[in-house]
Design an enzyme around this catalytic site. Structure first.
Site: not given
Length: 421
Positions: A90, A144, A164, A194, A244
């Site tokens: 990440r 995700n 989500c 998102h 987002y």
């Protein structure tokens, strides 16, 4: 009833356990299995999970295992909360795109594509093993990028629904602003994972009074501050975008910010170290306050609600989930995965009808859906050209020089996770 959590060693898991314990009448679990390849984390999380169940007088048993086949055998539902490559991957997703002047984020743009390429093959392998063990089991995906992962699962014929926490977060915030119960709030929530907008906020159900205009009149400043967007943007849109959307509506501003502070991955990694130290305390028998800063707010409530509806017809009849479009949004393919209100029950999730969508939102949805098509193709079949095409198609990239450089960077940083590289 047996439930399995793949990725059960996540520091998120005690939030989920707390929800299972508090809402046991809605979802009566007899056996809960936490599966994770990281034995050390798994034992810490599993120990706290058992203590939470004991504190709240839950009679279900909690077991831990690193054996996936053992974990899913006989499971009625399998929850997926994976992070292939961990926080280290990440960290890379959030940093190398910035070198090209593009947003570095784990679920969208170049970083989101990298995560999809690492994740989809692993998830499909897990799902196939679930299907062999119990063909009737439901798969609930919280991994995700949820839209792409859920589409991969559905494309292969798995019984899957994506989840989500963005919608439930808005539901709780709006309920507090209006002084009503969260169960009284029904969102006209529409978009892709998102990439969503609240186009209506209704009291009592799908046909209830739309109080979004009142919310935007009385609470715009608070909502705008929470989204970190100017009030003028909300005034002009007349809807509430998810946070987002800031990556799209204020891309260059976000890039400047991200270049001047530690990555979210670094912050979360430090938080996880502290959480695991807390979990190791044998006296701790409830989720610690620090966990609220980890992310995933209300995840447990959403997961319990969805699992209960799918397994025993309990839970809320309408829930925001990720499911096949099937004509709900006529400007998208039927097999696109959209995030909308759906009627949820033992038969699965059926999206509710959606009224006309403004071209401002429909156009962006269509472009990102096209990107997701290409991203899934790259995840399933590999190859530099497929990665390049997916990056070139993404509205946060869109220039061939950026796409060329980002392709090379993505492959270089993820080679160990890409069989074809």
């Amino acid at each position: 009833m047996k439930l399995t959590v793949v990725g059960g060693g996540s520091t998120y898991t005690p939030e989920l356990i707390d929800g299972f314990a508090r809402l046991r009448d809605t979802l009566p679990i007899e056996e809960l299995v936490l599966m994770d390849p990281a034995q050390d984390r798994l034992e810490l999380v599993g120990g706290l999970a058992r203590r939470i169940f004991t504190r709240q007088a839950h009679n279900g048993t909690i077991t831990t295992t690193t054996d996936l086949d053992k974990a899913v055998d006989g499971a009625d539902a399998v929850l997926l909360q994976l992070r292939v490559g961990g926080q280290a991957a990440r960290e890379q997703d959030e940093t190398w795109p910035l070198e090209c002047g593009c947003v570095g984020q784990e679920t969208t743009g170049a970083g989101g594509l990298a995560k999809a390429l690492r994740t989809v093959p692993i998830v499909l392998d897990i799902a196939e093993r679930v299907r062999r063990a119990n063909p009737t089991a439901w798969i609930i995906d919280f991994t995700n990028p949820v839209g792409i992962v859920t589409r991969a699962l559905l494309q292969e014929g798995h019984k899957a629904v994506g989840l989500c926490n963005v919608a439930i977060g808005f539901q709780r915030k709006f309920a507090a602003m209006l002084g009503v119960s969260a169960s009284d709030i029904h969102l006209d929530h529409v978009g892709l994972n998102h990439l969503t907008w609240e186009t209506g906020v209704r009291l009592g159900g799908p046909e209830g009074e739309n109080v979004l205009p009142k919310l935007l009149t009385d609470h715009t400043d608070a909502i705008a501050a929470d989204l970190r967007l100017p009030r003028a943007v909300l005034d002009r849109l007349g809807v509430v975008p998810s946070y987002y959307l800031r990556y799209y509506y204020a891309h260059d501003e976000v890039v400047r910010e991200l270049r001047t502070k530690p990555s979210r991955a670094a912050e979360v990694a430090e938080m996880e170290r502290k959480l695991l130290a807390l979990y190791a305390d044998p006296a701790l028998d409830e989720k610690p306050e620090l966990l609220a800063k980890r992310g995933g707010a209300y995840y447990s409530e959403a997961a319990v609600d969805l699992a209960a509806a799918l397994l025993n017809g309990a839970g809320s009849p309408y829930q925001v989930v990720n499911a096949h479009n099937n004509g709900t949004l006529p400007f998208l393919p039927d097999d696109a995965v959209i995030e909308v209100q759906a009627a949820v029950g033992r038969q699965g999730a059926t999206p509710l009808p959606v009224s006309h969508i403004d071209p401002l939102y429909a156009g962006l949805m269509a472009q990102v859906t096209a990107y997701e098509d290409l991203a899934l193709d790259a995840a399933l079949h590999g190859g530099r050209t497929r990665v390049f095409k997916a990056l070139l198609s993404h509205p946060l990239i869109g220039q061939y020089e950026y796409a060329e450089r980002l392709t090379d960077e993505l492959i270089a940083h993820n080679r160990e996770h890409l069989a074809w590289a």
